[in-house]
Design an enzyme around this catalytic site. Structure first.
Site, PDB file in Angstrom:
ATOM      1  N   ARG A 285       0.833  -1.200   0.000  1.00 25.42           N
ATOM      2  CA  ARG A 285       0.000   0.000   0.000  1.00 25.42           C
ATOM      3  C   ARG A 285       0.868   1.250   0.000  1.00 25.42           C
ATOM      4  O   ARG A 285       1.791   1.385   0.793  1.00 25.42           O
ATOM      5  CB  ARG A 285      -0.905  -0.006   1.245  1.00 25.42           C
ATOM      6  CG  ARG A 285      -1.608   1.327   1.545  1.00 25.42           C
ATOM      7  CD  ARG A 285      -2.737   1.611   0.576  1.00 25.42           C
ATOM      8  NE  ARG A 285      -3.309   2.924   0.792  1.00 25.42           N
ATOM      9  CZ  ARG A 285      -4.380   3.158   1.573  1.00 25.42           C
ATOM     10  NH1 ARG A 285      -4.960   2.164   2.214  1.00 25.42           N
ATOM     11  NH2 ARG A 285      -4.853   4.373   1.712  1.00 25.42           N
TER      12      ARG A 285
ATOM     13  N   ASP B  30      -6.861  -1.559   1.445  1.00 22.22           N
ATOM     14  CA  ASP B  30      -7.330  -0.493   2.333  1.00 22.22           C
ATOM     15  C   ASP B  30      -8.076  -1.149   3.487  1.00 22.22           C
ATOM     16  O   ASP B  30      -9.062  -1.864   3.272  1.00 22.22           O
ATOM     17  CB  ASP B  30      -8.245   0.467   1.562  1.00 22.22           C
ATOM     18  CG  ASP B  30      -8.585   1.707   2.370  1.00 22.22           C
ATOM     19  OD1 ASP B  30      -7.842   2.008   3.314  1.00 22.22           O
ATOM     20  OD2 ASP B  30      -9.593   2.359   2.056  1.00 22.22           O
TER      21      ASP B  30
ATOM     22  N   ARG C 293      -5.433   1.751  -4.491  1.00 26.13           N
ATOM     23  CA  ARG C 293      -4.612   1.123  -3.472  1.00 26.13           C
ATOM     24  C   ARG C 293      -4.728  -0.398  -3.555  1.00 26.13           C
ATOM     25  O   ARG C 293      -5.783  -0.929  -3.919  1.00 26.13           O
ATOM     26  CB  ARG C 293      -4.963   1.617  -2.074  1.00 26.13           C
ATOM     27  CG  ARG C 293      -6.286   1.217  -1.442  1.00 26.13           C
ATOM     28  CD  ARG C 293      -7.551   1.792  -2.075  1.00 26.13           C
ATOM     29  NE  ARG C 293      -7.576   3.219  -2.231  1.00 26.13           N
ATOM     30  CZ  ARG C 293      -8.213   4.037  -1.392  1.00 26.13           C
ATOM     31  NH1 ARG C 293      -8.838   3.543  -0.349  1.00 26.13           N
ATOM     32  NH2 ARG C 293      -8.259   5.314  -1.633  1.00 26.13           N
TER      33      ARG C 293
ATOM     34  N   ASP D  22      -9.841  -0.192   7.173  1.00 23.12           N
ATOM     35  CA  ASP D  22     -10.285   0.899   8.034  1.00 23.12           C
ATOM     36  C   ASP D  22     -11.105   0.364   9.196  1.00 23.12           C
ATOM     37  O   ASP D  22     -11.988  -0.489   9.011  1.00 23.12           O
ATOM     38  CB  ASP D  22     -11.157   1.892   7.248  1.00 23.12           C
ATOM     39  CG  ASP D  22     -10.360   2.676   6.221  1.00 23.12           C
ATOM     40  OD1 ASP D  22      -9.252   3.126   6.556  1.00 23.12           O
ATOM     41  OD2 ASP D  22     -10.844   2.826   5.084  1.00 23.12           O
TER      42      ASP D  22
END
Length: 272
Positions: free
Chosen positions: A201, A213, A210, A215
């Protein structure tokens, strides 16, 4: 939550900053509060439905005798972690470690450390739009499954979604997972960033392409706003690529500030 208490269990250990403490050893007093649901054990009279406090006491004795640490803070931390990993029914534990013979050259009855540790539920969003997207997501899930302080409970189906944020790029593969973890939020963030970095990344374009990812969407019902971490994840209520997988694995989980469930937020998002 119900709890089973063990008060001032006397054990012997070689823990301390001074070399002689690590050689000669000394007495410690350990008190525990084991948080678990005792309802089924209370109804069935079956020990298998509860936590065997006799076994816990024997394990604590063994732990103190087989390990050597300098700080009782470390003793308490490692003991709490080991207990939570050892006993499946244990949700949370309070650990108090007292050192009656602390060598501080001033009369004192006792010194000690008391901590509370437990399992937390986090929801993590996954996304990729470079290369073998499915492999990147699969690898991230496996790394979380294999981490000693994490347990992956549910993983949503992978869905293909259009890019978000106005940057021209390839379509995304998105998902979300439910995670049971002993990591604190900032520790979990560091782990996710490490997994992203191992996938190559690069953070060069905001909302840009990307390889991976990851989160943190939610962490229990916590509301966190620091320079490095915002929970709940900002603007997720407007992102169907987040709400679709969340509604699959946790439709009734309620947003701690907005007050709507994931399914309700998805319905609102799709009607805008």
């Amino acid at each position: 939550m119900d709890k089973i208490k063990i008060e001032k269990l006397t054990v012997f250990g070689k823990h301390g900053v001074y070399p002689e403490e690590n050689v000669l050893g000394q007495k410690f007093l350990v008190s525990l509060a084991l948080y678990t649901d005792t309802r089924k054990a209370g109804l069935t009279d079956d020990l298998e439905c509860s936590i065997n406090y006799g076994d816990v006491c024997q394990y604590v004795k063994q732990f103190f005798e087989e390990n050597t640490f300098q700080l009782i803070e470390r003793v308490a931390e490692q003991l709490a972690e080991n207990l939570l990993l050892r006993y499946d029914l244990l949700q949370k534990v309070d650990v108090k470690v007292e050192k009656p013979w602390a060598p501080i050259l001033i009369p004192v009855e006792n010194v000690g450390v008391e901590i509370s540790r437990g399992w937390h539920i986090a929801y993590v969003a996954l996304g990729s739009n470079i290369g073998d997207k499915k492999s990147y997501l699969d690898e991230a899930v496996e790394k979380l499954k294999n981490h000693p302080l994490c347990q992956v409970i549910k993983v949503a189906d992978y869905i293909q979604t259009e890019p978000y944020g106005g940057v021209e790029q390839d379509v995304f593969l998105n998902s979300a997972l439910e995670l049971r973890t002993l990591l604190y939020p900032e520790e979990l963030l560091r782990l996710l960033n490490q997994i992203e970095a191992e996938a190559g990344r690069e953070r060069t374009i905001h909302w840009g392409p990307r390889t991976l990812d990851l989160d943190i969407l939610f962490y229990d019902d916590c509301i966190i706003d620091t320079p490095t971490l915002t929970i709940p994840h900002i603007d997720l209520q407007n992102r169907d690529f987040v709400l679709l997988p969340m509604a699959e694995i946790a439709p009734y989980f309620r947003h701690p500030t907005l007050g709507y469930t994931m399914q309700q937020l998805l319905n609102r998002c799709q009607t805008l």
